[in-house]
Scaffold this active site. Sequence first.
Site, PDB file in Angstrom:
ATOM      1  N   SER A 250     121.991 -71.088 104.395  1.00 38.37           N
ATOM      2  CA  SER A 250     122.188 -72.521 104.437  1.00 38.37           C
ATOM      3  C   SER A 250     122.468 -73.236 105.727  1.00 38.37           C
ATOM      4  O   SER A 250     122.193 -74.300 106.124  1.00 38.37           O
ATOM      5  CB  SER A 250     122.822 -72.963 103.139  1.00 38.37           C
ATOM      6  OG  SER A 250     124.221 -72.693 103.271  1.00 38.37           O
TER       7      SER A 250
ATOM      8  N   SER B 149     124.752 -67.234 103.757  1.00 38.75           N
ATOM      9  CA  SER B 149     124.367 -68.647 104.375  1.00 38.75           C
ATOM     10  C   SER B 149     124.916 -68.644 105.681  1.00 38.75           C
ATOM     11  O   SER B 149     124.510 -69.407 106.508  1.00 38.75           O
ATOM     12  CB  SER B 149     124.790 -69.727 103.758  1.00 38.75           C
ATOM     13  OG  SER B 149     124.076 -70.027 102.621  1.00 38.75           O
TER      14      SER B 149
ATOM     15  N   LYS C  13     128.862 -76.953 110.785  1.00 36.19           N
ATOM     16  CA  LYS C  13     128.139 -77.078 109.425  1.00 36.19           C
ATOM     17  C   LYS C  13     128.608 -78.401 108.945  1.00 36.19           C
ATOM     18  O   LYS C  13     129.963 -78.604 108.853  1.00 36.19           O
ATOM     19  CB  LYS C  13     128.152 -75.817 108.479  1.00 36.19           C
ATOM     20  CG  LYS C  13     127.153 -75.945 107.558  1.00 36.19           C
ATOM     21  CD  LYS C  13     127.284 -74.637 106.951  1.00 36.19           C
ATOM     22  CE  LYS C  13     126.159 -74.758 105.393  1.00 36.19           C
ATOM     23  NZ  LYS C  13     126.476 -73.257 104.682  1.00 36.19           N
TER      24      LYS C  13
END
Lengths: 486, 476
Positions: free
Chosen positions: A154, A178, A79
């Site tokens: 996310s 997330s 990420k």
Amino acid sequence: MKLCELTAHELKDMLRKGETSSREITESVLDRIQEVEEKVKAYVTIDREGALKQADEIDEKLKQGEQLPPLAGIPIALKDNMCTKGLKTTCSSKILENFVPPYDATVVAKLKENGAVIIGKTNMDEFAMGSSTENSAFFNTANPWDLTTVPGGSSGGSAAAVAADEAVMALGSDTGGSIRQPAALCGVVGLKPTYGFVSRYGLIAFASSLDQIGPITRDVTDCALLMNVICGHDPRDSTSADVKVPDFTRFLRNDVKGLRIGIPKEYFPEGINPEVEKAVINAGKLLEELGAEIIEISLPHTDYALADYYIIAPAEASSNLARYDGIQYGYRSQDYDDLIDLYKKTRSEGFGPEVKRRIMLGTYALSSGYYDAYYLKALKVRTLVKQDFDRAFEKVDCIISPTSPTPAFKMGEKVDDPLAMYLSDVFTLPVNMAGIAGISIPCGFSKEGLPIGLQVIGKPFDEGTIIQVAYTFEQNTDFHKRKPEL
Amino acid sequence: MDYEVIIGLEVHAELLTDSKIFCCCTTEFGGAPNTHCCPVCLGLPGVLPVTNEKVIELGVKAALALNCEISPYSKFDRKNYFYPDLPKAYQISQYDLPLARNGYLEIEVDGKTKKIGITRVHLEEDAGKLVHSETGSYSLVDYNRTGVPLIEIVTEPDLRSPAEAKIFLEKLKSILQYAEVSDCKMQEGSLRCDANVSIRPMGSKEFGTKTELKNMNSFKAVQKGLEYEVKRQKKLLERGKKIIQETRRWDENSNKTYTMRSKEEAHDYRYFPEPDLPPIVLEKGYIEEIRKTLPEMPYDRKKRYIEEYGLPEYDAGVITSSKALADFFEECVKEYVDAKTVSNWVMGELLGTLNAMDKEIDEIPLTPKHLADMLKLMDKGTISGKIAKKVFKEMMETGRTPDEIVEEKGLKQIADEGELSKIVDKVIADNPKSVEDYRAGKKKAIGYLVGQVMKETRGKANPQLVNKLLREKLES
């Protein structure tokens, strides 16, 4: 089957047997990216050269007959909020669009030590604020199961990359859901470890007391392998726990006999998506058939958790994101009159609307005269939420629930309705508030063929138990074997 | 009308640690801009602070030296504000649960002892420094100082005059230096002071509106700034005007204070507990261990000097006012037992020259051993007292040993009878008038002749020997 479609543990065995090379695996993943990335858009940065170089180094070592750690040579996506030395780390924000960290996050250093091949950095909601990856300042990521729907967020880029075979495994971060929510929406496995189990050093902070890095993988075995690498005390992170890290693969046992599993009644509110409800109830039934004891429990403060989260997380965020002021690094507005004007324009132009919304929420909650009514109160409610779990865990070994109230929703459906978007995390964020562990695994599909996630919540530092339950469920179902058609 | 002056101080002192409060960078003063920095103190995205244990230790030590109660549980908080020298846009400080509270410091005012309350002592990190361009069109940031550990010491509003404030600061500096927690160099910014001041009609119980004074770079400036501010406030009240609560800046050049920001413009720092750091939990045993390491404080040392070395109270007071000076004295006495002689040199030649040079004892190369050796040379008769002063000045400037200086400059006293005898003969021959006077009964004339011998020998002749020789020769 192509190499990029296999799990890490399958590839690991093939590498050991000399049936393939890290270069072949990495090229297979890079080819897949070439093939589908235009549709999925999971990556912000792809480090083709770096990945191949790492792969060749591993192959060289294998040739020399070196004993390598389990994940050596396996391609992984990160990420884009984990700092990678010399590789852009943007948080999918304009304000960090060209930020190249001079250091590696602790998890990144650990992955490198273990020989994992870093493929690139994945798209996310800006600064990890969001549940659909639509808050990325750069572009939307599509859900590989239906390109018109969101991958969740996310960590949407990481989950989509793993689901679309654009990475064998990935790391995400989870502040309110997330990792687990996008894993559920993309039909993969995602684990949020206990707060303090994985070092946050080098993870660009959203809400410091809630953030935690964790694995996103194709199956539970890969999840355990990745947990073995990333967990452990880090002297650079004062909130990292000094606890012994077990070998998580020891918990890969097809056995739930005698385990007491709680189902909280508050996690099936009126208006919950019936397909999700049914899938989770059926999952409970299956576990019961396999020998677990299913117990209905109550987590009475669940209703307050969401509101509470939206005080604490933005308050911390408002302070954590204050450093993006255009002075030392990152975006700076081109045209300003004085210092205050520079601050205002830089931050107005550099941050997206959701980030600004949360900075304002948090700034307000911490303001003099409001602190006691909001932040201090929120800390107290947080204790109540945590106590709910403490009491429940006196009666049960773990808890199951839906991960997300709905399967993947359409792109654009909730972007203009922040509150509807916030509700996506209603079942995941209490776990962050309590600082405990939660895993999401595939447990069904909707009529439209969209994945549904089962959340298994565990006691602090008892990831072993939820891995065991998840593994058992996986061994007795086929949901994780399905792949999206792209 | 007569007014009572009410003053409270906020003092920041840098702690004497080798590394910064939350990272491993050096705390050394100076250095090329931005060379004492790392991702952590630069506040780069993703970094986390880790508390330097030495900071806690020195903070506790300082608080104990100020007679504070140490909190068994305290925590760090974030103080949020935007400024380019603050790379995280928040300062890690302590808000509602400081490291220590309820201390005091005793000062001497007009021969009486007065207790000044210490409200709290807390830990925090220092900010960087802005360097403004001459044209004013840009500013540069130097983050070397960012993350240097500080203690903030807040006093009760117990000070009653600007002069008292200065006495307090001098005493505080001495205590912090004695405790070896801070070097307190105001010129390097390792000690900084803000002051809150208000006035009220004599006898009134209520406090007047206070103003906060900043930017005072010396103790003298604190006193002058406060004196100006008291005068300003009196004038306002006498004209029937109100004092506005605000922060004012002392301007050294104009000797005036100016408005910096009003109460309305005051920052809302939005303090909240630092989520990246665990609370500071201190066991009783740990605190007691630190208490044991506290060195002798000035008052005790003064007492000891009177008892052990037989110094007059005045001497003992002057020497112990500065730890460095007292340390110098003690080292010297180890090598040279006559403490009063050492004290005379320390208080006379040493302090006098230091004051003239505007320097501290640790800023000159002179060592205690050199002074002791020089005193021994005097005792042996190798040099005279007059020559010794020359040698001492040279030692202070160059740090060379007295032997080297005496040798190189040929300052050795002439105590050889044969050699001196020749010079005495020459002086007698050259000054028949004085010889005549002496022989005629004007015994004082010998003084002139001694002087002539000294002149011939450039001061190096042993005065006793010269006297003896002259007398012998004149009376024979």
